[in-house]
Design a protein around this motif. Structure first.
Motif, PDB file in Angstrom:
ATOM      1  N   PHE A 256      -3.494   2.404   8.066  1.00 52.61           N
ATOM      2  CA  PHE A 256      -3.313   2.300   6.828  1.00 52.61           C
ATOM      3  C   PHE A 256      -2.646   1.169   6.520  1.00 52.61           C
ATOM      4  CE2 PHE A 256      -0.760   3.546   2.976  1.00 52.61           C
ATOM      5  CZ  PHE A 256      -1.838   3.401   2.165  1.00 52.61           C
TER       6      PHE A 256
ATOM      7  N   GLY B 266      -9.550   6.503   0.251  1.00 49.85           N
ATOM      8  CA  GLY B 266      -9.338   7.958  -0.181  1.00 49.85           C
ATOM      9  C   GLY B 266     -10.584   8.840  -0.154  1.00 49.85           C
TER      10      GLY B 266
ATOM     11  N   LEU C 118       0.808  -1.321   0.070  1.00 45.97           N
ATOM     12  CA  LEU C 118       0.036   0.018  -0.085  1.00 45.97           C
ATOM     13  C   LEU C 118       0.706   1.315   0.025  1.00 45.97           C
ATOM     14  CD1 LEU C 118      -2.748  -1.020   2.515  1.00 45.97           C
ATOM     15  CD2 LEU C 118      -2.885  -1.195   0.118  1.00 45.97           C
TER      16      LEU C 118
ATOM     17  N   PRO D  82       0.061  15.250  -6.399  1.00 45.79           N
ATOM     18  CA  PRO D  82      -0.298  16.327  -5.654  1.00 45.79           C
ATOM     19  C   PRO D  82       1.099  16.636  -4.499  1.00 45.79           C
ATOM     20  CG  PRO D  82      -1.818  14.846  -4.890  1.00 45.79           C
ATOM     21  CD  PRO D  82      -1.309  14.610  -6.291  1.00 45.79           C
ATOM     22  N   HIS D  83       1.650  15.802  -4.041  1.00 40.99           N
ATOM     23  CA  HIS D  83       2.641  15.885  -3.207  1.00 40.99           C
ATOM     24  C   HIS D  83       4.148  16.445  -3.812  1.00 40.99           C
ATOM     25  CE1 HIS D  83       0.830  13.428   0.489  1.00 40.99           C
ATOM     26  NE2 HIS D  83       0.184  14.668  -0.021  1.00 40.99           N
TER      27      HIS D  83
ATOM     28  N   ILE E 297      -4.229   5.362  -5.318  1.00 39.91           N
ATOM     29  CA  ILE E 297      -4.943   4.794  -4.109  1.00 39.91           C
ATOM     30  C   ILE E 297      -5.488   5.675  -3.275  1.00 39.91           C
ATOM     31  CG2 ILE E 297      -2.753   4.972  -2.426  1.00 39.91           C
ATOM     32  CD1 ILE E 297      -3.583   2.315  -1.385  1.00 39.91           C
ATOM     33  N   MET E 298      -5.251   6.822  -3.250  1.00 41.03           N
ATOM     34  CA  MET E 298      -5.964   7.858  -2.397  1.00 41.03           C
ATOM     35  C   MET E 298      -7.027   8.592  -3.706  1.00 41.03           C
ATOM     36  SD  MET E 298      -5.467   7.812   0.879  1.00 41.03           S
ATOM     37  CE  MET E 298      -4.029   6.893   1.584  1.00 41.03           C
ATOM     38  N   LEU E 299      -6.348   9.089  -4.625  1.00 43.28           N
ATOM     39  CA  LEU E 299      -7.103   9.701  -5.620  1.00 43.28           C
ATOM     40  C   LEU E 299      -7.709   8.682  -6.875  1.00 43.28           C
ATOM     41  CD1 LEU E 299      -4.262  12.603  -5.638  1.00 43.28           C
ATOM     42  CD2 LEU E 299      -6.387  12.404  -4.451  1.00 43.28           C
TER      43      LEU E 299
ATOM     44  N   GLU F 251      -0.251  15.812   4.732  1.00 44.91           N
ATOM     45  CA  GLU F 251       1.061  16.015   4.653  1.00 44.91           C
ATOM     46  C   GLU F 251       1.295  17.073   3.639  1.00 44.91           C
ATOM     47  OE1 GLU F 251       2.654  12.169   3.029  1.00 44.91           O
ATOM     48  OE2 GLU F 251       1.620  10.955   4.572  1.00 44.91           O
ATOM     49  N   LYS F 252       0.537  17.459   2.778  1.00 44.27           N
ATOM     50  CA  LYS F 252       0.825  18.685   1.782  1.00 44.27           C
ATOM     51  C   LYS F 252       0.513  19.818   2.833  1.00 44.27           C
ATOM     52  CE  LYS F 252       1.828  20.400  -2.370  1.00 44.27           C
ATOM     53  NZ  LYS F 252       3.271  20.314  -2.686  1.00 44.27           N
TER      54      LYS F 252
ATOM     55  N   HIS G 224      -9.498  11.513   2.254  1.00 46.46           N
ATOM     56  CA  HIS G 224      -8.122  12.120   1.958  1.00 46.46           C
ATOM     57  C   HIS G 224      -8.246  13.764   1.937  1.00 46.46           C
ATOM     58  CE1 HIS G 224      -3.876  12.544   0.408  1.00 46.46           C
ATOM     59  NE2 HIS G 224      -4.486  13.020  -0.630  1.00 46.46           N
TER      60      HIS G 224
ATOM     61  N   LEU H 254       0.812   9.876  -4.964  1.00 48.02           N
ATOM     62  CA  LEU H 254       0.882  11.378  -4.249  1.00 48.02           C
ATOM     63  C   LEU H 254       2.253  11.821  -4.856  1.00 48.02           C
ATOM     64  CD1 LEU H 254      -0.537  10.653  -0.738  1.00 48.02           C
ATOM     65  CD2 LEU H 254      -1.859  11.450  -3.016  1.00 48.02           C
TER      66      LEU H 254
ATOM     67  N   VAL I 219      -6.323   6.455   8.071  1.00 49.14           N
ATOM     68  CA  VAL I 219      -6.094   5.767   6.704  1.00 49.14           C
ATOM     69  C   VAL I 219      -5.730   6.588   5.342  1.00 49.14           C
ATOM     70  CG1 VAL I 219      -6.874   4.014   5.059  1.00 49.14           C
ATOM     71  CG2 VAL I 219      -7.155   3.694   7.586  1.00 49.14           C
ATOM     72  N   ASP I 220      -6.721   7.642   5.338  1.00 48.64           N
ATOM     73  CA  ASP I 220      -6.756   8.278   4.245  1.00 48.64           C
ATOM     74  C   ASP I 220      -5.857   9.599   4.344  1.00 48.64           C
ATOM     75  OD1 ASP I 220      -8.405   6.614   2.831  1.00 48.64           O
ATOM     76  OD2 ASP I 220     -10.098   7.718   3.080  1.00 48.64           O
ATOM     77  N   ARG I 221      -5.707  10.054   5.622  1.00 48.02           N
ATOM     78  CA  ARG I 221      -4.998  11.166   5.851  1.00 48.02           C
ATOM     79  C   ARG I 221      -5.224  12.584   5.059  1.00 48.02           C
ATOM     80  NH1 ARG I 221      -0.129   8.224   4.806  1.00 48.02           N
ATOM     81  NH2 ARG I 221      -1.735   6.887   4.303  1.00 48.02           N
TER      82      ARG I 221
ATOM     83  N   GLY J 266      -5.220  15.624   2.202  1.00 47.75           N
ATOM     84  CA  GLY J 266      -3.897  15.939   1.957  1.00 47.75           C
ATOM     85  C   GLY J 266      -3.076  16.338   2.937  1.00 47.75           C
TER      86      GLY J 266
END
Lengths: 148, 376
Positions: free
Chosen positions: B342, B51, A108, A140-141, A130-132, B58-59, B54, A116, B374-376, B56
């Motif tokens: 996660f 997701g 994962l 995006p990161h 996975i997230m998007l 971290e961003k 989610h 990201l 999990v999604d953060r 973002g």
């Protein structure tokens, strides 16, 4: 107390086992070339006195001119830790070998990095976002992602 | 079965059915979606879809200064905000070479252990809810969690999104009336745990639904980076509070409950025993804590030197760590979150295949995840 395996010690042993893979090292980590990463990780897991059986986390950092993959490794058997880093270049579709065949815990996390940060992993069983959602523009990161 | 029945079943066509469970489903503990393929009631395949929550984080952390990021960590695993605060500030302190004063460290450990009890109460209550013990165990667990939230409110004014900890200590010392309230709670909590155990631990229905279900072997769990109670239920005595003691855990005497079978029941049992151990740790903290400052003077706009830090802590759900990279500026260059919820889902597919629909919710509940993390 968890002992940190010194970067220098690890670097010398890696140099003996995989000549030419170690780029440089620091007190706390070792930089390796990503080419033979899978073999190298399997060796780290299976060498009895290292026995890095637990992959704590994989992180990717965007340094603009390259991406850095950071592997935090833990040995539950010996209670020690080490950090292995690899640089990957390019911004279109930088790739690194997948370590899922060594540690399933990477599954994962590698998908998350692809989604990201946009570093793809070769040999991953399911290299999807996975997230998007599929079709999301960009990763995006990354430091140059503007959103919108 | 007579001949005509056999003929009929030979001609009856069956096919696997794929259905969506979630994202809006009461037993997914948030917004999680499982695309499950069933053969009748049997799970053939599972594809988790992530997701929906989610944000973002971290961003977002790259756009805020180090102190402001603390409020973001509250919203990761929102039933254990204190532990998230702790993991984050420990990484910041490593980065800046700062030591929190002793009283501050004790207060953090008290808060983190109370949070562990609260998180395990939520996990147990909802697991029993998923098992079909509708409302009663959940209400019992929520009743005690409420007391812990009251204690947090005394500490910092907030119940869920605490932001109690700061780089260099905690936001403020505990008020005078906190200590008698804490002592009263600690005196009563073991009795409440006895009450849950009398209701559940040897309960016929719990045993038959949880014993031998979703068995995980120690080697598989380690190889899949699974940590926390799910790992300890397989019999691996690995806890970062023992293996790499941070703050004042090296002065605490406590046992590490481990399971034998690695099934749903052991995960439940390990959490029950950990709550008892946490009560003991808070009692030791109360006995050892000395008057003194609770916070080192660190500027609000904190500028750590160039470098990086990763300090994992034992959160209620497993190993939680913030990998922080500093470029010498006022906000992290990179803030990667190693989220136990996660990563504990890595083997979800393997853990579910072959079980029935009714077991699916129980197995999923026993892993104890939180979608915010999990999604953060």
């Amino acid at each position: 107390m968890t002992r940190l395996v010194a970067g220098g010690d690890l670097a010398h042993r890696l140099q003996d086992a995989f000549p030419g893979t170690v780029e440089s090292w620091d007190d706390a980590w070792v930089w390796v070339q990503p080419g033979r990463l899978v073999e190298l990780c399997r060796w780290l897991r299976e060498t009895p006195d290292l026995a890095f059986d637990f992959l704590s986390s994989i992180s990717a950092v965007d340094y603009i001119e390259h991406f850095e993959l950071v592997y935090h490794l833990t040995s539950i058997r010996h209670n020690h830790r080490a950090v292995v880093k690899a640089r990957v270049y390019g911004r279109e579709r930088p790739t690194a070998p997948s370590v899922v065949s060594v540690w399933r815990g990477a599954n994962l996390q590698e998908r998350e990095i692809w989604d990201l940060m946009g570093v793809a992993f070769e040999g991953h069983p399911n290299m999807k976002r996975i997230m998007l959602w599929e079709g999301f523009p960009g990763h995006p990161h990354r430091k140059d992602h503007l959103g919108g | 079965m007579d001949r005509s029945d056999q003929e009929r079943s030979a001609t009856l066509r069956t096919e696997p059915v794929t259905i969506n469970m979630g994202p809006q489903h009461p037993s997914t503990h948030g917004v999680f979606r499982l695309r499950v393929t069933f053969d009748g009631e049997m799970v053939l395949d599972v594809e988790p879809v992530f997701g929906y929550l989610h944000r973002g984080t971290e961003k977002l952390a790259e756009e805020r200064n180090y102190t402001q990021v603390i409020t973001l960590t509250d919203r990761l695993d929102y039933v254990s905000s204190m532990t998230n605060n702790q993991a984050y500030v420990l990484s910041c302190e490593k980065l800046g070479g700062i030591d929190a004063p002793e009283r501050g460290q004790y207060l953090r450990v008290i808060a983190a252990e109370l949070q562990r009890i609260a998180s395990h109460l939520v996990a147990t209550g909802f697991l029993l809810q998923d098992l079909g013990a509708f409302a009663t165990p959940l209400m019992y667990c929520m009743r005690e969690r409420e007391r812990i939230l009251d204690l947090f409110e005394m500490l910092c004014g907030a119940r869920i999104t605490n932001s109690y900890m700061r780089v260099g200590g905690v936001f403020q010392d505990a008020p005078d009336d906190f200590w008698p309230a804490l002592r009263r709670f600690l005196g009563e909590m073991p009795r409440f745990i006895d009450e849950y155990e009398a209701l559940l631990t040897s309960n016929e229905i719990v045993l038959s639904r949880a014993r031998g279900v979703s068995v995980l072997s120690p080697d598989d769990a380690i190889n899949a980076s699974i940590s926390g109670p799910v790992l300890r239920a397989t019999g691996v005595a690995w806890d970062l509070r023992k293996a790499a003691p941070y703050e004042v855990y090296d002065r605490m005497a406590f046992d590490l409950p481990v399971g034998k079978a690695g099934d749903v029941y052991d995960r439940y049992w390990v959490r029950m025993q950990e709550m008892r151990q946490s009560v003991g740790i808070v009692q030791q903290c109360m006995a050892q804590i000395q008057p003194g400052p609770v916070r080192t003077r660190v500027p609000l706009i904190f500028r750590p030197p160039v470098g990086e830090a990763y300090v994992p802590v034992e959160a209620p759900k497993g190993e939680l760590g913030f990998y922080l990279v500093s470029d010498g500026g006022i906000s992290p260059y990179r803030c990667k979150i190693r989220a136990p919820s996660f990563i504990n889902l890595t083997l979800l597919r393997e853990m579910l295949i072959g079980y029935k629909l009714a077991d699916l919710v129980v197995i999923f509940g026993s892993i104890d995840i939180n979608m915010g993390e999990v999604d953060r």
